[in-house]
Design a protein around this motif. Structure first.
Motif, PDB file in Angstrom:
ATOM      1  N   VAL A   1       0.856  -1.190   0.000  1.00 24.36           N
ATOM      2  CA  VAL A   1       0.000   0.000   0.000  1.00 24.36           C
ATOM      3  C   VAL A   1       0.890   1.237   0.000  1.00 24.36           C
ATOM      4  O   VAL A   1       1.803   1.345   0.817  1.00 24.36           O
ATOM      5  CB  VAL A   1      -0.932   0.011   1.227  1.00 24.36           C
ATOM      6  CG1 VAL A   1      -1.815   1.264   1.228  1.00 24.36           C
ATOM      7  CG2 VAL A   1      -1.801  -1.249   1.263  1.00 24.36           C
ATOM      8  N   ARG A   2       0.595   2.163  -0.922  1.00 28.66           N
ATOM      9  CA  ARG A   2       1.352   3.414  -1.021  1.00 28.66           C
ATOM     10  C   ARG A   2       0.383   4.570  -0.808  1.00 28.66           C
ATOM     11  O   ARG A   2      -0.602   4.711  -1.548  1.00 28.66           O
ATOM     12  CB  ARG A   2       2.042   3.526  -2.377  1.00 28.66           C
ATOM     13  CG  ARG A   2       3.022   2.370  -2.655  1.00 28.66           C
ATOM     14  CD  ARG A   2       3.643   2.478  -4.042  1.00 28.66           C
ATOM     15  NE  ARG A   2       4.446   1.299  -4.360  1.00 28.66           N
ATOM     16  CZ  ARG A   2       5.739   1.172  -4.084  1.00 28.66           C
ATOM     17  NH1 ARG A   2       6.373   2.196  -3.485  1.00 28.66           N
ATOM     18  NH2 ARG A   2       6.394   0.069  -4.396  1.00 28.66           N
ATOM     19  N   ALA A   3       0.657   5.387   0.209  1.00 28.13           N
ATOM     20  CA  ALA A   3      -0.244   6.480   0.569  1.00 28.13           C
ATOM     21  C   ALA A   3       0.503   7.804   0.583  1.00 28.13           C
ATOM     22  O   ALA A   3       1.630   7.890   1.075  1.00 28.13           O
ATOM     23  CB  ALA A   3      -0.881   6.219   1.932  1.00 28.13           C
ATOM     24  N   GLU A   4      -0.136   8.835   0.058  1.00 29.29           N
ATOM     25  CA  GLU A   4       0.443  10.170   0.077  1.00 29.29           C
ATOM     26  C   GLU A   4       0.240  10.811   1.448  1.00 29.29           C
ATOM     27  O   GLU A   4      -0.714  10.503   2.165  1.00 29.29           O
ATOM     28  CB  GLU A   4      -0.204  11.035  -1.000  1.00 29.29           C
ATOM     29  CG  GLU A   4       0.043  10.552  -2.414  1.00 29.29           C
ATOM     30  CD  GLU A   4      -0.709  11.374  -3.445  1.00 29.29           C
ATOM     31  OE1 GLU A   4      -1.360  12.371  -3.053  1.00 29.29           O
ATOM     32  OE2 GLU A   4      -0.657  11.025  -4.635  1.00 29.29           O
ATOM     33  N   ALA A   5       1.154  11.712   1.802  1.00 33.50           N
ATOM     34  CA  ALA A   5       1.077  12.422   3.083  1.00 33.50           C
ATOM     35  C   ALA A   5      -0.274  13.120   3.222  1.00 33.50           C
ATOM     36  O   ALA A   5      -0.785  13.723   2.274  1.00 33.50           O
ATOM     37  CB  ALA A   5       2.208  13.440   3.183  1.00 33.50           C
TER      38      ALA A   5
ATOM     39  N   ASP B   1     -13.770  -7.350  14.256  1.00 35.76           N
ATOM     40  CA  ASP B   1     -14.143  -7.400  12.843  1.00 35.76           C
ATOM     41  C   ASP B   1     -14.220  -5.983  12.297  1.00 35.76           C
ATOM     42  O   ASP B   1     -14.631  -5.066  13.001  1.00 35.76           O
ATOM     43  CB  ASP B   1     -15.492  -8.088  12.693  1.00 35.76           C
ATOM     44  CG  ASP B   1     -15.835  -8.348  11.239  1.00 35.76           C
ATOM     45  OD1 ASP B   1     -14.895  -8.452  10.433  1.00 35.76           O
ATOM     46  OD2 ASP B   1     -17.026  -8.455  10.925  1.00 35.76           O
ATOM     47  N   GLY B   2     -13.798  -5.823  11.047  1.00 37.72           N
ATOM     48  CA  GLY B   2     -13.990  -4.512  10.452  1.00 37.72           C
ATOM     49  C   GLY B   2     -12.831  -4.036   9.623  1.00 37.72           C
ATOM     50  O   GLY B   2     -12.529  -4.586   8.571  1.00 37.72           O
ATOM     51  N   HIS B   3     -12.099  -3.006  10.117  1.00 40.41           N
ATOM     52  CA  HIS B   3     -11.077  -2.375   9.302  1.00 40.41           C
ATOM     53  C   HIS B   3     -10.033  -1.704  10.188  1.00 40.41           C
ATOM     54  O   HIS B   3     -10.181  -1.613  11.409  1.00 40.41           O
ATOM     55  CB  HIS B   3     -11.720  -1.346   8.368  1.00 40.41           C
ATOM     56  CG  HIS B   3     -12.488  -0.279   9.103  1.00 40.41           C
ATOM     57  ND1 HIS B   3     -13.854  -0.362   9.323  1.00 40.41           N
ATOM     58  CD2 HIS B   3     -12.098   0.873   9.702  1.00 40.41           C
ATOM     59  CE1 HIS B   3     -14.258   0.697  10.005  1.00 40.41           C
ATOM     60  NE2 HIS B   3     -13.217   1.461  10.249  1.00 40.41           N
ATOM     61  N   ILE B   4      -8.978  -1.239   9.527  1.00 38.47           N
ATOM     62  CA  ILE B   4      -7.908  -0.497  10.184  1.00 38.47           C
ATOM     63  C   ILE B   4      -7.908   0.907   9.607  1.00 38.47           C
ATOM     64  O   ILE B   4      -7.844   1.091   8.385  1.00 38.47           O
ATOM     65  CB  ILE B   4      -6.546  -1.172   9.954  1.00 38.47           C
ATOM     66  CG1 ILE B   4      -6.520  -2.550  10.620  1.00 38.47           C
ATOM     67  CG2 ILE B   4      -5.399  -0.310  10.460  1.00 38.47           C
ATOM     68  CD1 ILE B   4      -5.363  -3.416  10.177  1.00 38.47           C
ATOM     69  N   THR B   5      -7.992   1.905  10.477  1.00 37.33           N
ATOM     70  CA  THR B   5      -8.004   3.298  10.046  1.00 37.33           C
ATOM     71  C   THR B   5      -6.598   3.877  10.120  1.00 37.33           C
ATOM     72  O   THR B   5      -5.926   3.773  11.146  1.00 37.33           O
ATOM     73  CB  THR B   5      -8.946   4.137  10.932  1.00 37.33           C
ATOM     74  OG1 THR B   5     -10.267   3.593  10.840  1.00 37.33           O
ATOM     75  CG2 THR B   5      -8.978   5.589  10.481  1.00 37.33           C
ATOM     76  N   CYS B   6      -6.151   4.477   9.013  1.00 35.32           N
ATOM     77  CA  CYS B   6      -4.794   5.017   8.922  1.00 35.32           C
ATOM     78  C   CYS B   6      -4.836   6.461   8.445  1.00 35.32           C
ATOM     79  O   CYS B   6      -5.665   6.821   7.604  1.00 35.32           O
ATOM     80  CB  CYS B   6      -3.949   4.219   7.936  1.00 35.32           C
ATOM     81  SG  CYS B   6      -3.898   2.446   8.244  1.00 35.32           S
ATOM     82  N   GLU B   7      -3.918   7.263   8.960  1.00 35.55           N
ATOM     83  CA  GLU B   7      -3.697   8.613   8.448  1.00 35.55           C
ATOM     84  C   GLU B   7      -2.207   8.769   8.182  1.00 35.55           C
ATOM     85  O   GLU B   7      -1.393   8.707   9.113  1.00 35.55           O
ATOM     86  CB  GLU B   7      -4.174   9.687   9.423  1.00 35.55           C
ATOM     87  CG  GLU B   7      -3.971  11.092   8.870  1.00 35.55           C
ATOM     88  CD  GLU B   7      -4.460  12.169   9.815  1.00 35.55           C
ATOM     89  OE1 GLU B   7      -4.237  13.366   9.517  1.00 35.55           O
ATOM     90  OE2 GLU B   7      -5.051  11.833  10.876  1.00 35.55           O
ATOM     91  N   ALA B   8      -1.847   8.946   6.923  1.00 40.07           N
ATOM     92  CA  ALA B   8      -0.437   9.062   6.551  1.00 40.07           C
ATOM     93  C   ALA B   8       0.090  10.429   6.960  1.00 40.07           C
ATOM     94  O   ALA B   8      -0.423  11.461   6.519  1.00 40.07           O
ATOM     95  CB  ALA B   8      -0.279   8.856   5.051  1.00 40.07           C
ATOM     96  N   GLN B   9       1.103  10.441   7.810  1.00 42.72           N
ATOM     97  CA  GLN B   9       1.718  11.697   8.232  1.00 42.72           C
ATOM     98  C   GLN B   9       2.783  12.158   7.238  1.00 42.72           C
ATOM     99  O   GLN B   9       3.091  13.340   7.147  1.00 42.72           O
ATOM    100  CB  GLN B   9       2.304  11.525   9.635  1.00 42.72           C
ATOM    101  CG  GLN B   9       1.233  11.216  10.673  1.00 42.72           C
ATOM    102  CD  GLN B   9       1.792  10.640  11.959  1.00 42.72           C
ATOM    103  OE1 GLN B   9       2.919  10.140  11.983  1.00 42.72           O
ATOM    104  NE2 GLN B   9       0.998  10.692  13.023  1.00 42.72           N
ATOM    105  N   THR B  10       3.360  11.199   6.531  1.00 46.23           N
ATOM    106  CA  THR B  10       4.270  11.452   5.417  1.00 46.23           C
ATOM    107  C   THR B  10       3.880  10.493   4.299  1.00 46.23           C
ATOM    108  O   THR B  10       3.003   9.648   4.474  1.00 46.23           O
ATOM    109  CB  THR B  10       5.738  11.194   5.814  1.00 46.23           C
ATOM    110  OG1 THR B  10       5.896   9.783   6.107  1.00 46.23           O
ATOM    111  CG2 THR B  10       6.134  11.986   7.059  1.00 46.23           C
ATOM    112  N   ASP B  11       4.531  10.589   3.155  1.00 42.40           N
ATOM    113  CA  ASP B  11       4.343   9.547   2.145  1.00 42.40           C
ATOM    114  C   ASP B  11       4.740   8.204   2.756  1.00 42.40           C
ATOM    115  O   ASP B  11       5.780   8.097   3.410  1.00 42.40           O
ATOM    116  CB  ASP B  11       5.205   9.825   0.917  1.00 42.40           C
ATOM    117  CG  ASP B  11       4.700  11.011   0.103  1.00 42.40           C
ATOM    118  OD1 ASP B  11       3.606  11.528   0.407  1.00 42.40           O
ATOM    119  OD2 ASP B  11       5.421  11.423  -0.830  1.00 42.40           O
ATOM    120  N   CYS B  12       3.909   7.193   2.539  1.00 35.84           N
ATOM    121  CA  CYS B  12       4.112   5.892   3.197  1.00 35.84           C
ATOM    122  C   CYS B  12       4.116   4.754   2.194  1.00 35.84           C
ATOM    123  O   CYS B  12       3.396   4.783   1.193  1.00 35.84           O
ATOM    124  CB  CYS B  12       2.987   5.622   4.205  1.00 35.84           C
ATOM    125  SG  CYS B  12       2.962   6.696   5.632  1.00 35.84           S
TER     126      CYS B  12
END
Length: 282
Positions: A182-186, A228-239
């Motif tokens: 998974v690649r996420a922008e900041a 059950d469900g999901h994982i919530t993420c917030e990218a602080q930098t490009d990840c």
């Protein structure tokens, strides 16, 4: 429902010669996140021209699978099952050791001659007892053969196996494992699926993110509860995140070097079989 982070573990530095190596699993506190046994993160680093390349000459395996993500550089594969390939940046090598084989993972001659950037992730995944003696198998995929899709704006997934967001990875494996990069922008917030009863593998390769409200820095492994469900993420930098989930294996495990079995006697058998040439020879 959102899963919670129960612990965050730093990768331990454990260089192999001149190969920069970090190992988040196993670590001093955690033996495994079944079925996930082991991760080596090699690099990132730049090899000079006329280098010796990677040091992983012929060696045996039995009882598990290796999944190798080539983020930068190239990696050749050769095994006694007759499989051979050179996989380049963005590609994946998936090997089922099963009943036993010998393989080598080396740098291609052109990489040794020219040098260049290298970064590789190798994950070991356990097999249940009824699949440990499956026939050895290997699949090598170039980056163009791996589905890529936007999970949301600024968040992109490279899906190796299993299903996510209506997409299916190309590798059909023995245990229904889901694996992806998974690649996420900041600044982007996103959710990753995490069905109940499945163990989650979440390693921060590059960057930093807030994951279920907890900081997960670069080169750290996160462990989760089993809601059950999901994982919530917030990218602080490009990840860049190595993310997957699989069914845990509720069986005894005995690991010895390149063999992962259920009993000490099976480990002894693996050693004897290898020494007797039953895994084959190059």
């Amino acid at each position: 429902m959102t899963r919670s982070v129960t612990a965050v573990y730093p990768a331990m530095r454990d260089d192999i010669g001149d190969l920069v190596t970090r190992r988040p699993l196993p670590n001093r506190e955690l033996e495994q996140i079944s079925p996930f046994l082991f991760l080596n993160h090699h690099g990132p680093q730049v090899y000079p021209p006329n280098n010796r390349g990677l040091p992983f000459g012929p060696h045996p395996h039995r009882g598990f699978e290796t999944v190798t993500f080539i983020l930068e550089g190239s990696l050749s594969h050769l095994d006694t099952g007759g499989h051979e390939s050179v996989i380049h940046a963005g590609g994946v090598q998936w090997m089922t050791a099963g009943s036993g084989l010998v393989h080598a993972e080396l740098s291609p001659d052109v990489f040794k001659r020219r040098g260049g950037p290298l970064e590789i992730l190798q994950l070991w995944v356990n097999l249940p007892a009824d699949k440990k003696f499956s026939p050895p198998n290997y699949t090598g995929l170039q980056t163009t053969e791996i589905p890529k899709f936007a999970l949301s704006d600024g968040v992109n997934v490279e899906l190796t196996s299993g299903e996510m967001a209506g997409h299916t990875g190309p590798i059909e494996n023995l245990t229904g494992l889901m694996m992806s990069v998974v690649r996420a922008e900041a600044g982007k917030t996103f959710e990753l699926p995490a069905p109940q009863g499945r163990s989650v593998f979440f390693y921060m390769v590059t960057g930093n993110a807030s994951v279920a409200g907890k900081d997960v820095p670069e080169h750290h492994l996160a462990k989760f509860d089993d809601k059950d469900g999901h994982i919530t993420c917030e990218a602080q930098t490009d990840c860049v995140i190595l993310f997957g989930h699989g069914a845990p294996i509720d069986e005894p495990m005995v690991a010895h070097g390149p063999f992962v079995m259920n009993t000490v006697d099976e480990i002894r058998d693996a050693i004897v079989d290898y020494q007797a040439g039953k895994f084959g020879n190059f």
